[in-house]
Write a protein that holds these residues in place. Structure first.
Motif, short mmCIF file in Angstrom:
data_model
loop_
_atom_site.label_atom_id
_atom_site.label_comp_id
_atom_site.label_asym_id
_atom_site.label_seq_id
_atom_site.Cartn_x
_atom_site.Cartn_y
_atom_site.Cartn_z
N PHE A 76 61.02 29.31 -83.50
CA PHE A 76 61.73 28.42 -84.54
C PHE A 76 61.55 26.86 -84.10
O PHE A 76 62.32 26.42 -83.19
CB PHE A 76 63.30 28.84 -84.40
N PRO A 77 60.36 26.23 -84.29
CA PRO A 77 59.95 25.23 -83.76
C PRO A 77 61.15 23.99 -84.00
O PRO A 77 60.89 23.01 -83.39
CB PRO A 77 58.37 24.92 -84.09
N GLY A 78 61.75 23.98 -85.01
CA GLY A 78 62.69 22.98 -85.45
C GLY A 78 63.94 23.30 -84.68
O GLY A 78 65.01 22.37 -84.86
N THR A 79 64.35 24.25 -83.78
CA THR A 79 65.34 24.33 -83.13
C THR A 79 65.15 24.12 -81.54
O THR A 79 64.12 24.56 -81.09
CB THR A 79 65.81 25.74 -83.41
N SER A 80 65.96 23.23 -80.82
CA SER A 80 65.73 22.99 -79.65
C SER A 80 67.07 23.74 -78.73
O SER A 80 68.00 23.96 -79.32
CB SER A 80 65.95 21.44 -79.32
N VAL A 81 66.96 23.98 -77.68
CA VAL A 81 67.65 24.75 -76.77
C VAL A 81 68.00 23.69 -75.53
O VAL A 81 67.29 23.33 -74.88
CB VAL A 81 67.12 25.84 -76.00
N LEU A 82 69.31 23.64 -75.55
CA LEU A 82 70.11 22.96 -74.55
C LEU A 82 71.01 24.24 -73.75
O LEU A 82 71.80 24.57 -74.11
CB LEU A 82 71.19 21.86 -75.10
N VAL A 83 70.42 24.18 -72.12
CA VAL A 83 71.11 25.14 -71.49
C VAL A 83 72.54 24.66 -71.12
O VAL A 83 72.34 23.27 -70.48
CB VAL A 83 70.10 25.64 -70.40
N LEU A 84 73.48 25.53 -71.03
CA LEU A 84 74.53 24.84 -70.51
C LEU A 84 75.28 26.17 -69.66
O LEU A 84 75.59 27.16 -70.20
CB LEU A 84 75.82 24.64 -71.46
N THR A 85 75.41 25.79 -68.35
CA THR A 85 75.38 27.21 -67.43
C THR A 85 76.27 26.77 -66.15
O THR A 85 76.23 25.47 -65.67
CB THR A 85 73.96 27.72 -66.99
N MET A 86 76.86 27.68 -65.49
CA MET A 86 77.42 27.33 -64.20
C MET A 86 76.41 27.40 -63.09
O MET A 86 76.75 27.03 -62.07
CB MET A 86 78.36 28.80 -64.00
N PHE A 87 75.04 27.71 -63.16
CA PHE A 87 74.14 27.92 -62.08
C PHE A 87 73.04 26.80 -62.12
O PHE A 87 72.42 26.49 -63.11
CB PHE A 87 73.64 29.30 -62.46
N ASP A 88 72.82 26.21 -60.97
CA ASP A 88 71.84 25.33 -60.74
C ASP A 88 70.85 25.48 -59.70
O ASP A 88 70.35 24.64 -59.16
CB ASP A 88 72.62 23.69 -60.29
N GLU A 89 70.50 26.87 -59.44
CA GLU A 89 69.36 27.39 -58.75
C GLU A 89 68.12 26.63 -59.41
O GLU A 89 67.78 26.57 -60.50
CB GLU A 89 69.28 28.77 -58.41
N ASP A 90 67.14 26.20 -58.20
CA ASP A 90 65.92 25.79 -58.67
C ASP A 90 65.10 26.77 -59.56
O ASP A 90 64.39 26.40 -60.51
CB ASP A 90 64.96 25.47 -57.35
N ALA A 99 60.74 28.47 -70.09
CA ALA A 99 60.86 29.14 -71.43
C ALA A 99 60.93 28.31 -72.64
O ALA A 99 61.20 28.63 -73.62
CB ALA A 99 62.38 29.87 -71.42
N GLY A 100 61.20 26.73 -72.56
CA GLY A 100 60.97 26.28 -73.41
C GLY A 100 62.47 25.14 -73.67
O GLY A 100 62.36 24.24 -74.70
N ALA A 101 63.43 25.39 -72.87
CA ALA A 101 64.59 24.58 -73.06
C ALA A 101 64.32 23.03 -72.77
O ALA A 101 63.43 22.77 -71.97
CB ALA A 101 65.61 25.17 -72.00
N ARG A 102 64.89 22.22 -73.55
CA ARG A 102 64.83 20.85 -73.75
C ARG A 102 65.83 20.20 -72.88
O ARG A 102 65.96 18.98 -72.60
CB ARG A 102 64.68 20.35 -74.92
N GLY A 103 66.98 20.62 -72.65
CA GLY A 103 67.92 20.33 -71.68
C GLY A 103 68.62 21.31 -70.80
O GLY A 103 68.68 22.38 -70.99
N TYR A 104 69.14 20.73 -69.57
CA TYR A 104 69.93 21.80 -68.60
C TYR A 104 71.17 21.03 -68.13
O TYR A 104 71.10 20.18 -67.44
CB TYR A 104 68.67 22.14 -67.52
N SER A 123 67.34 15.21 -81.05
CA SER A 123 66.35 14.24 -81.56
C SER A 123 65.13 14.33 -81.15
O SER A 123 63.94 13.78 -80.94
CB SER A 123 66.94 12.88 -81.12
N GLY A 124 64.62 15.45 -80.13
CA GLY A 124 63.68 15.82 -79.91
C GLY A 124 63.46 15.42 -78.20
O GLY A 124 62.20 15.55 -77.60
N ASP A 125 64.56 15.01 -77.64
CA ASP A 125 64.25 14.35 -76.28
C ASP A 125 64.75 15.33 -75.21
O ASP A 125 65.22 16.38 -75.61
CB ASP A 125 65.09 12.98 -76.09
N ALA A 126 64.42 15.13 -74.06
CA ALA A 126 64.89 16.11 -72.91
C ALA A 126 66.01 15.29 -72.07
O ALA A 126 65.87 14.09 -71.97
CB ALA A 126 63.50 16.63 -72.26
N ILE A 127 66.96 16.08 -71.54
CA ILE A 127 67.99 15.61 -70.88
C ILE A 127 68.58 16.68 -69.81
O ILE A 127 68.56 17.92 -70.03
CB ILE A 127 69.06 14.97 -71.73
#
Length: 221
Positions: A76-90, A99-104, A123-127
């Motif tokens: 689904f190229p029109g959908t962006s994924v923003l990860v929201l998690t408890m874990f910050d391991e490298d 995997a293609g996430a645009r934010g973490y 908006s297609g940016d990474a954050i």
């Protein structure tokens, strides 16, 4: 007025989904169109609603968020994924980006940071949250060594290299002087980190990363 950013919330905790939904309902230009309790539901709801952004937890039962992120960003190229998690391991950060996430973001993020991230990703940016951004920058500096599939440990990378060369578990165990059961445990962990479900998928991902090259099926160079 511009169209609102349409958001799908994927988290296995109803309280977390409810809190996020309530928060986003207070924001102009953002609307929650669906919720999902696991990765399979996230893919299904994405196909049904075609959201602009999926806010994705990584650790969920059944299909986890990593595998779902890979499937959603590929299908689904029109959908962006923003990860929201408890874990910050490298390793998790690297795997999510692969995997293609645009934010973490981490779940300690405040309302303003979550809003800013959704609008940016929509908006297609990474954050990334500040601590995560520092780690990402360190990984892409010219002096940083580049490793294939950095989410894997050194031993997991050795196993993956032989797996990609077409060796069986028994042959991998022989090559690395490991028990066959230990190799099986490593492969299970590799599947999870690569976000794949089958040996064939793992081989494809590994070969795309440059592993499994220069070996004969018996493991010789």
């Amino acid at each position: 007025m511009p169209d609102p950013i349409r958001v799908l919330l994927a988290d296995d905790h109803p309280v977390v989904r409810g809190g996020l939904s309530a928060l986003l309902e207070t924001l102009d230009g953002i609307v929650v169109v669906a919720e999902a309790e696991d990765g399979e539901a996230a893919i299904r709801e994405t196909a049904l609603h075609r959201p602009d952004v999926v806010v994705m937890d990584l650790r969920m039962p059944g299909m986890d968020g990593m595998a779902a992120t890979r499937r959603i960003t590929a299908g689904f190229p029109g959908t962006s994924v923003l990860v929201l998690t408890m874990f910050d391991e490298d390793a998790l950060i690297a795997a999510a980006l692969s995997a293609g996430a645009r934010g973490y973001l981490l779940k300690g993020a405040d309302q303003a940071e979550i809003e800013r991230a959704i609008r940016a990703v929509g908006s297609g940016d990474a954050i990334f949250s500040s601590g995560v951004a520092e780690r990402v920058l360190r990984r892409v500096t010219p002096d940083a060594p580049v490793r294939a599939l950095p989410q894997l440990t050194s031993r997991e990378r050795d196993v993956t290299d032989l797996l990609a060369a077409g060796l069986s578990n028994a042959a991998i165990a022989d090559q690395l002087s490991l028990a066959t059961k230990t190799v099986g445990n490593h492969i299970s962990a590799i599947f999870l980190k690569l976000g794949v479900a089958t040996r064939a998928e793992a081989i494809v991902v590994a070969r795309q990363a440059g592993l499994g090259q220069g070996r004969a099926p018996d493991g010789s160079l």
